[in-house]
Design a protein around this motif. Sequence first.
Motif, mmCIF file in Angstrom:
data_model
loop_
_atom_site.group_PDB
_atom_site.id
_atom_site.type_symbol
_atom_site.label_atom_id
_atom_site.label_comp_id
_atom_site.label_asym_id
_atom_site.label_seq_id
_atom_site.Cartn_x
_atom_site.Cartn_y
_atom_site.Cartn_z
ATOM 1 N N ARG A 114 0.857 -1.119 0.010
ATOM 2 C CA ARG A 114 0.045 -0.058 0.147
ATOM 3 C C ARG A 114 0.639 1.389 -0.004
ATOM 4 O O ARG A 114 0.738 2.072 -0.965
ATOM 5 C CB ARG A 114 -0.816 0.000 1.070
ATOM 6 C CG ARG A 114 -2.163 -0.833 1.104
ATOM 7 C CD ARG A 114 -2.789 -0.272 0.324
ATOM 8 N NE ARG A 114 -4.448 -1.115 -0.050
ATOM 9 C CZ ARG A 114 -4.130 -1.969 -0.923
ATOM 10 N NH1 ARG A 114 -3.218 -2.375 -1.735
ATOM 11 N NH2 ARG A 114 -5.366 -2.737 -1.178
ATOM 12 N N SER A 115 1.694 1.523 1.033
ATOM 13 C CA SER A 115 2.404 2.875 1.298
ATOM 14 C C SER A 115 3.528 2.747 0.115
ATOM 15 O O SER A 115 3.992 1.933 -0.318
ATOM 16 C CB SER A 115 2.715 2.931 2.485
ATOM 17 O OG SER A 115 3.924 2.110 3.046
ATOM 18 N N ASP A 116 3.854 4.264 -0.171
ATOM 19 C CA ASP A 116 5.195 4.499 -0.934
ATOM 20 C C ASP A 116 6.484 3.280 -0.509
ATOM 21 O O ASP A 116 7.076 2.982 -1.209
ATOM 22 C CB ASP A 116 5.606 5.833 -0.964
ATOM 23 C CG ASP A 116 4.530 6.769 -1.813
ATOM 24 O OD1 ASP A 116 3.317 6.134 -2.120
ATOM 25 O OD2 ASP A 116 4.762 7.767 -1.747
ATOM 26 N N GLU A 117 6.459 3.293 0.876
ATOM 27 C CA GLU A 117 7.712 2.843 1.368
ATOM 28 C C GLU A 117 7.640 1.358 1.171
ATOM 29 O O GLU A 117 8.797 0.719 0.900
ATOM 30 C CB GLU A 117 7.840 3.171 2.895
ATOM 31 C CG GLU A 117 8.995 3.167 3.716
ATOM 32 C CD GLU A 117 8.833 3.339 5.150
ATOM 33 O OE1 GLU A 117 7.507 3.814 5.581
ATOM 34 O OE2 GLU A 117 9.712 3.057 5.807
ATOM 35 N N GLN A 125 14.068 -5.131 -2.419
ATOM 36 C CA GLN A 125 14.358 -6.584 -2.243
ATOM 37 C C GLN A 125 14.438 -7.370 -3.393
ATOM 38 O O GLN A 125 15.455 -8.284 -3.476
ATOM 39 C CB GLN A 125 13.506 -7.018 -1.026
ATOM 40 C CG GLN A 125 13.581 -6.401 0.197
ATOM 41 C CD GLN A 125 12.748 -7.055 1.250
ATOM 42 O OE1 GLN A 125 11.398 -6.820 0.956
ATOM 43 N NE2 GLN A 125 13.109 -7.374 2.390
ATOM 44 N N VAL A 148 -1.267 0.826 -6.242
ATOM 45 C CA VAL A 148 -1.212 2.198 -6.892
ATOM 46 C C VAL A 148 0.472 2.658 -6.797
ATOM 47 O O VAL A 148 0.671 3.093 -5.613
ATOM 48 C CB VAL A 148 -2.025 3.196 -6.255
ATOM 49 C CG1 VAL A 148 -1.688 4.521 -6.939
ATOM 50 C CG2 VAL A 148 -3.494 2.912 -6.615
ATOM 51 N N SER A 150 2.706 5.752 -7.438
ATOM 52 C CA SER A 150 2.983 7.007 -8.045
ATOM 53 C C SER A 150 4.092 7.120 -9.113
ATOM 54 O O SER A 150 5.121 6.443 -9.021
ATOM 55 C CB SER A 150 2.780 8.156 -7.076
ATOM 56 O OG SER A 150 4.098 8.258 -6.426
#
Lengths: 313, 313, 313, 313
Positions: A114-117, A125, A148, A150
């Motif tokens: 989910r998150s960018d990180e 990896q 998603v 970006s």
Amino acid sequence: MQKINGRSEGVFVISVTPFAENGDLDLDGVEQMVDFYRSAGASGLTILGMMGEAPKLSQEESTSFATRVIKASPDMPVVVGVSAPGFAAMRDLSATVMDAGAAGVMIAPPSNLRSDEQIQNYYSQAAEVIGTETPFVVQDFPLVTNVVISSSVLLRIFADNANAVMLKHEDWPGLSKISALRAAEAEGAKRISILTGNGGLFLTEEMERGADGAMTGFAYPEMMVGVTRLAKAGEHDRARDLFDAYLPLARYEQQPGLGLAIRKHILNQRGAIRSARLRSPGPKLTQQDFGEIETLIARQTKRLSMLELNEGV
Amino acid sequence: MQKINGRSEGVFVISVTPFAENGDLDLDGVEQMVDFYRSAGASGLTILGMMGEAPKLSQEESTSFATRVIKASPDMPVVVGVSAPGFAAMRDLSATVMDAGAAGVMIAPPSNLRSDEQIQNYYSQAAEVIGTETPFVVQDFPLVTNVVISSSVLLRIFADNANAVMLKHEDWPGLSKISALRAAEAEGAKRISILTGNGGLFLTEEMERGADGAMTGFAYPEMMVGVTRLAKAGEHDRARDLFDAYLPLARYEQQPGLGLAIRKHILNQRGAIRSARLRSPGPKLTQQDFGEIETLIARQTKRLSMLELNEGV
Amino acid sequence: MQKINGRSEGVFVISVTPFAENGDLDLDGVEQMVDFYRSAGASGLTILGMMGEAPKLSQEESTSFATRVIKASPDMPVVVGVSAPGFAAMRDLSATVMDAGAAGVMIAPPSNLRSDEQIQNYYSQAAEVIGTETPFVVQDFPLVTNVVISSSVLLRIFADNANAVMLKHEDWPGLSKISALRAAEAEGAKRISILTGNGGLFLTEEMERGADGAMTGFAYPEMMVGVTRLAKAGEHDRARDLFDAYLPLARYEQQPGLGLAIRKHILNQRGAIRSARLRSPGPKLTQQDFGEIETLIARQTKRLSMLELNEGV
Amino acid sequence: MQKINGRSEGVFVISVTPFAENGDLDLDGVEQMVDFYRSAGASGLTILGMMGEAPKLSQEESTSFATRVIKASPDMPVVVGVSAPGFAAMRDLSATVMDAGAAGVMIAPPSNLRSDEQIQNYYSQAAEVIGTETPFVVQDFPLVTNVVISSSVLLRIFADNANAVMLKHEDWPGLSKISALRAAEAEGAKRISILTGNGGLFLTEEMERGADGAMTGFAYPEMMVGVTRLAKAGEHDRARDLFDAYLPLARYEQQPGLGLAIRKHILNQRGAIRSARLRSPGPKLTQQDFGEIETLIARQTKRLSMLELNEGV
């Protein structure tokens, strides 16, 4: 075989996986299929992607098929999808196909990111798992992966990993993403190859915005080859004339789920594969579907001949 | 005003919601917009749908806008989207707009529904909440709602609820669903009206399979009107000629998220609405987008004039 | 080895997959781990489930691990997770482990299934793919699979497929599902075994409603064994006393994602596995996590000794 | 009334919305309910949250209810949930309740947000829409919203928007998020209030990691009040004793969907609300559910009296 790199271009056809009528992998039909794609003007092939029924193959079948395609295609680079729920399977398949002569591998993100990180870490990896000598394609296909990515995250993935060299661009809508990536490149970001997907439905606009070609599987690869060449020659109006002639069928083929059955039916009719069989679970076409396809092909043929008369494309 | 029923047909245009440049609702622009849709040949209008920016209106704005449209459209039935997270809001809005003269309401399923039973129960409750005198449209749009409604569940919803009279068909792929529903009707199931969505991208096939028309918002409603009429007259080849002329632009407009901005830009250019403004959060078009739209419209115009020369459509 | 059937009961521990510190599969640690589970009172083992890091194994590793566990467990039936994106891989793995002596296989639905019909068809196909001689467990875990299976669909799956003999019950909330299935059985539906999941967090209520035991992996399997036995003996109050003593830690272990790291840390401390290593991608525990676990275990130990004093459980 | 700020602490109970047996809003029952929460030691109230059946109210009902609660609670700050699909409705409701004396508003992200940038932009727009004078709570509840907000994005939201003063922490697992935010604060990030959710199931650990209290709706708010006070006094072992006594019921109440019916049933029994009625669509409890609740409450009462004997909590 030459590996893919940030300057790779043209049409890398997303190849189907041919099965015999009984559902067995049709390994003996591979040469015929590769010949078909070559004749259509393909620059390369991509196998074991989502549309190639890769998840329906056992690991052994995946390896046999990849090896056979690579052998049949000494002149065209072959990219192999190695997306997997875990890195152990990814490492194994990647090593096997690169040893066999693949030109690179393709990696889609697992759907729980989910998150960018999380996305960035995953690709770092994965890039390490396959090894720095293995160039890879980032598959950005949120409609299916539900992930998603970006433009800024894509740029960081390509900046962080030297072996990330190509984007399979399949966001929808995604035209502004091509523009953003090329704008970043103009300001110093690493040169990457952008090949576009979505069945070629936006190919004219994508080429005008800086794509290097297509990586998708429309049953008439010659359309994508022609549009790509015309666009590169700056002949955008003629590219659109050609594109428009195929659009009604391309649109029809781009139905989620059903699309692959339509594609295999047409490829079978065109002599590319010896059976239109899909492995289950998969949809079955009806008489109405067949009728619509026939109508669309007939109209397409007619329109192409008018185009030839007018323009000599 | 006449209410919708199981024999309603033609093109119910999904209307945009017009805003002024400052973001206020442009109530004074409503008549102009309704006139535009009427001139294009619309049989009816649908407002406050997902593509109408309904969720961006306050409850008071929704009511004012609906009332104004209904008043401006004494000759065309107006369907009002009343989907809401809870039944209290649905009941209120439905009662208000039916009192004001709406022809019916439209209900999409909340995205947490999963099993057949949950979906069926939801529609039974909703049908009761709006009252038996209020005919309603079932909106079947899994790409956005994430709720998959099989043909058999649709048949049960229509059988169970007398006021369920119309399907806004927007599954993708969904052609076989039309065939299944019409086959059931041939064997005795209740007659329902089927109007199709998805920006009209499959309208030719949908009409041939038994749709009664379209309920979608492509910025050139005359295409849908023309295709619908030709198809009903059995002139399927001419319907396709017309359809194909608009397809490159229809395809371009059908980009999730961005599509509404494109549609409003064109409608503004065509004089239907006085500003192309979207309420935030919403996308903004770039110069490249404007250029592509211009190119597509120019080519469309040219092709339509060739069509007129050839066929007198 | 005896196969699972509709009367199987007790605790089938969801086994972890042991890795060495370097990330290699720790095959030589398998006997020690199986001994630990046996000593805790397990009736059976389930391996290669979602919590067993199955997707992080290569196909070869999966086979080696399954074979080793089955060999180490001649007295306890071993169920093997064979969920796969395609039927070819499912067929291969299922055949291999059944040949090696597995007691049955477990199948979770792929996350793209939505309608009742899709789910039912999938299980009919899967049941055929693995063969009628292979009994299987339906894994109903919507929090992770995103597939909602209603009680009526479960009943149809069990009725349609003779080799469907057990439910791994992991819906949340799911207590009413157990009641519904047992009520159906009382009215003539096929007898199935119901073993419950969710880390054992609802085990007392589940047993009272008719579960046959648990199939989950809490690091103190003796809690589940004790609760199951007491509940079957009708000693519900004592079952709850025991349950409550473990609940603070069971709750802590039931954190999605992080939970497996906690479980492996405890199992490593308890001597069940030789390393707490997870394969990446996976979470890492912090000093704060370690401290909280220590506190929880200390309190649990204290409370259990008070319980022994009072009740001699 | 005093507004919330970055130092707010204690227990802000997530209030239910009371309905009469006929489903009408029970406005006349508001004072009784507020008194109950006050007696239990609440520091504040939060209304119209996801668990308050907010989406089932009409806009008018939302306003009436909020106004009545605020009026009944001159001594306790009232936070009002204003999450809405669009900014117009959010602006209206926020302005209305702040005028009526609310202490702040709470905003959850719409479920279509994915990338870091989208989430950050959304909160910047929302912060502007409600106005700089209106302090707000960021609701981080991915299990329901499906939006994953990383710690770094939270920090940026709080840094970017002066009126963002509080986090309703409801990620699961989320303990490390509290630690990360407090570590950032120690290095200079803005001080924010962190109140935790998830039915209080991790309250002891959350307080030890730096939470300022709880914002959730467990039917025994005195547990959360007691645990919060003991934790702040450094009496962590006594806090856990108290927590553990309530845990079996807290766990039972924390069943998605069903939980609110359980909570209202208990609150009705305890005299907080005059009816346990939920608006449809909503679950109904069965005799078995009632029995389990009764058993859990009886055991809880017994254990609390033992605790009092031992410790005088």
